[in-house]
Design a protein around this motif. Structure first.
Motif, short mmCIF file in Angstrom:
data_model
loop_
_atom_site.label_atom_id
_atom_site.label_comp_id
_atom_site.label_asym_id
_atom_site.label_seq_id
_atom_site.Cartn_x
_atom_site.Cartn_y
_atom_site.Cartn_z
N PRO A 302 0.47 -1.61 -0.05
CA PRO A 302 -0.08 -0.13 0.10
C PRO A 302 0.19 1.25 -0.18
O PRO A 302 2.01 1.36 0.72
CB PRO A 302 -0.53 -0.07 1.34
N PHE A 303 0.61 2.46 -0.85
CA PHE A 303 0.58 3.21 -0.60
C PHE A 303 0.03 4.55 -1.40
O PHE A 303 -0.37 4.63 -2.42
CB PHE A 303 2.49 3.42 -1.48
N ALA A 304 0.67 5.54 -1.44
CA ALA A 304 -0.61 6.67 -1.99
C ALA A 304 0.66 7.81 -1.82
O ALA A 304 1.21 8.09 -3.47
CB ALA A 304 -1.64 7.66 -1.23
N CYS A 305 1.11 8.55 -1.31
CA CYS A 305 1.75 10.26 -1.80
C CYS A 305 2.82 9.54 -2.52
O CYS A 305 3.80 10.71 -3.18
CB CYS A 305 1.34 11.31 -0.25
N LYS A 306 3.85 8.95 -1.50
CA LYS A 306 5.34 8.78 -1.71
C LYS A 306 6.03 9.57 -1.04
O LYS A 306 6.79 10.64 -1.78
CB LYS A 306 5.66 8.46 -3.07
N GLY A 307 5.47 10.78 -0.15
CA GLY A 307 6.04 12.56 0.01
C GLY A 307 6.23 11.86 0.89
O GLY A 307 6.48 13.15 1.66
N GLY A 308 6.09 10.68 2.44
CA GLY A 308 6.44 10.98 3.73
C GLY A 308 5.16 11.46 4.33
O GLY A 308 5.06 11.82 5.73
N MET A 309 3.99 11.99 4.15
CA MET A 309 2.65 12.49 4.52
C MET A 309 1.28 11.56 4.99
O MET A 309 1.01 11.62 5.84
CB MET A 309 2.44 13.79 3.98
N CYS A 310 0.87 10.57 4.25
CA CYS A 310 0.31 10.54 4.17
C CYS A 310 -0.21 9.17 5.07
O CYS A 310 -1.09 8.76 5.85
CB CYS A 310 -0.50 9.42 3.26
N CYS A 311 0.90 8.84 5.23
CA CYS A 311 1.23 7.33 5.73
C CYS A 311 0.53 5.96 5.84
O CYS A 311 0.68 4.99 6.56
CB CYS A 311 0.62 7.64 7.77
N THR A 312 0.36 6.46 4.25
CA THR A 312 -0.60 4.66 3.92
C THR A 312 0.82 4.04 4.02
O THR A 312 -0.16 2.84 3.66
CB THR A 312 -1.18 5.35 2.46
N CYS A 313 2.19 3.78 3.77
CA CYS A 313 3.17 2.67 3.21
C CYS A 313 3.86 2.69 4.88
O CYS A 313 4.82 1.88 4.71
CB CYS A 313 4.26 3.94 2.49
N ARG A 314 3.17 2.36 5.61
CA ARG A 314 3.40 2.56 7.43
C ARG A 314 2.91 1.20 7.38
O ARG A 314 2.73 0.57 7.11
CB ARG A 314 2.42 3.20 8.50
N VAL A 340 7.79 2.42 10.30
CA VAL A 340 8.42 3.62 9.93
C VAL A 340 7.36 3.30 8.10
O VAL A 340 6.48 2.75 8.04
CB VAL A 340 9.66 2.98 8.87
N LEU A 341 8.27 4.72 7.50
CA LEU A 341 7.34 4.91 6.37
C LEU A 341 8.22 4.01 5.07
O LEU A 341 9.31 4.64 4.78
CB LEU A 341 7.01 6.53 5.99
N SER A 342 8.01 3.41 4.53
CA SER A 342 8.40 2.32 3.63
C SER A 342 8.78 3.56 2.06
O SER A 342 9.64 3.41 1.82
CB SER A 342 7.78 1.18 3.71
N CYS A 343 8.43 4.32 1.68
CA CYS A 343 8.28 5.48 1.15
C CYS A 343 9.05 6.09 1.38
O CYS A 343 9.73 6.86 0.14
CB CYS A 343 6.84 6.45 0.24
N GLN A 344 10.21 6.90 2.75
CA GLN A 344 10.69 7.05 3.02
C GLN A 344 11.81 6.58 3.39
O GLN A 344 13.29 7.39 3.88
CB GLN A 344 10.40 8.19 4.08
S1 FES Z 1 2.99 6.46 0.44
FE1 FES Z 1 1.94 8.51 1.95
S2 FES Z 1 3.93 8.02 4.17
FE2 FES Z 1 4.49 6.31 2.08
#
Ligand code: FES
Length: 359
Positions: A302-314, A340-344
């Motif tokens: 799961p992911f959405a913003c890939k910017g460390g904001m939405c937390c979907t990738c937690r 952790v946020l996997s996108c970051q």
């Molecule tokens: S996808 Fe939004 S914080 Fe990682």
């Protein structure tokens, strides 16, 4: 459980302002439980826009008693998904919609006599509207103040919905509109929600000491400013919740680090656990986020913003160590607990294992 995409049909598209629509989805009875939401949560929508697979998260504006699942989408300059949503989505269209997620939430307790305050700017009102409906509908002894910043009266999203709520609950909802491009009778109500305005409001209209919870939703500058002002007036951090509304980075991966002559970039072994299955792969440690490396290795994460904001990738780090680039979503306690946020996240040890079933 990790959030999942399902294809839902659009039930209704409503023009909220010149540059914003709200979209409601039909949720089939067999998916009702999956799309049950807590006020303040968001949906991630996914579509092919101009040949690109785009995901964006939008907050739910419905209240728990509205009997519908609806998000609001304001057009962002150059925004691929927001333009697509405002121009092209119509009733009956199938859209991929992720199950609700997010922790900028409000859990109602009918016995509570709470005092709440929200600060919203622009489309930041969307999750706040859902929370306001829940406070007023489910906590009969609670009341709420909403400070809502916009440019003009015309650009106020949900103006009527908020006025209806104010008329219905005149003593329990205090609505303060602040407009930056219209002159209001009271100077306090003209301008932007900046440090000076926050200070003036906290001195005159909002009693910080008596407020149980604050929700802040809007651009980063407003959140930082208001949050600092609240803390200076004695609000403890556990009473302040915030959600950033900032354009995402279009899902583009970060630039990769190139090895200098003679240097060999380390190879890390990564394990990701999702839905009880583990996927293992090796990645070159070139600055690529573990999420991106895992997606290249066909892990459906799961992911959405890939910017460390939405937390979907937690997810939870259960072996090894990682470094996070940006983090606007996890608090210190969560990081201490291994989230952790996997996108970051990039690996800093030879082996890293992330568990997406522990979110
Ligand atoms: S996808 Fe939004 S914080 Fe990682």
């Amino acid at each position: 459980m990790a959030p999942k995409f399902h294809t839902l049909n659009v039930a209704d598209v409503r023009q909220e302002t010149d540059d914003a629509v709200s979209i409601a989805f039909d949720v089939p009875s067999e998916l009702r439980a999956d799309y049950h939401f807590i006020p303040g949560q968001y949906l991630t929508l996914r579509a092919d826009v101009g040949g690109r697979d785009i995901r964006r998260s939008y907050s739910i504006c419905s209240g728990p008693d509205d009997g519908e699942l609806r998000v609001a989408i304001r057009r962002v300059d150059g925004g691929l998904f927001s333009s697509f949503a405002n121009d092209a989505i119509g009733a009956g269209d199938p859209i991929q919609v992720m199950t609700p997620d997010g922790r900028f939430t409000f859990d109602a307790d009918p016995n509570r006599a709470g005092q709440y305050v929200a600060f919203a700017a622009g489309s930041g009102i969307t999750p706040i509207l859902s929370i306001v409906k829940a406070v007023l509908g489910a906590e009969p002894k609670s009341s709420m103040t909403v400070v809502y910043g916009n440019r003009t009266t015309q650009s106020v999203i949900f103006r009527e919905a908020l006025e209806d709520l104010k008329n219905h609950y005149p003593t329990r909802l205090n609505l303060i509109h602040i407009l930056s491009r219209e002159t209001m009778e009271a100077p306090l109500l003209s301008g932007r929600i900046d440090a000076e305005k926050a200070e003036a409001l906290l001195g005159k209209l909002i009693n910080v000491a008596d407020t149980d919870a604050f929700w802040l939703c809007g651009p980063e500058e407003m959140i930082t400013t208001v949050s600092d002002a609240l803390k200076a007036h004695g609000a403890t951090p556990d009473r302040i919740r915030f959600e950033l509304f900032t354009p995402a980075n279009d899902g583009n991966p970060k630039p990769k680090r190139v090895a200098s002559p003679g240097e060999e970039l380390p190879v890390r072994h990564i394990g990701v656990i999702i839905d009880g299955h583990r996927i293992d792969f090796d990645m070159v440690d070139d600055g690529t986020a573990i999420l991106d490396a895992a997606l290249e290795n066909r892990a459906d994460l799961p992911f959405a913003c890939k910017g460390g904001m939405c937390c979907t990738c937690r997810c939870r780090l259960i072996e090894g160590q990682v470094e996070m680039d940006k983090n606007y979503a996890l608090d210190d306690d969560e990081i201490a607990d291994g989230y952790v946020l996997s996108c970051q996240a990039t690996p800093t040890t030879d082996t890293v294992v992330l568990d997406f079933d522990q979110r």
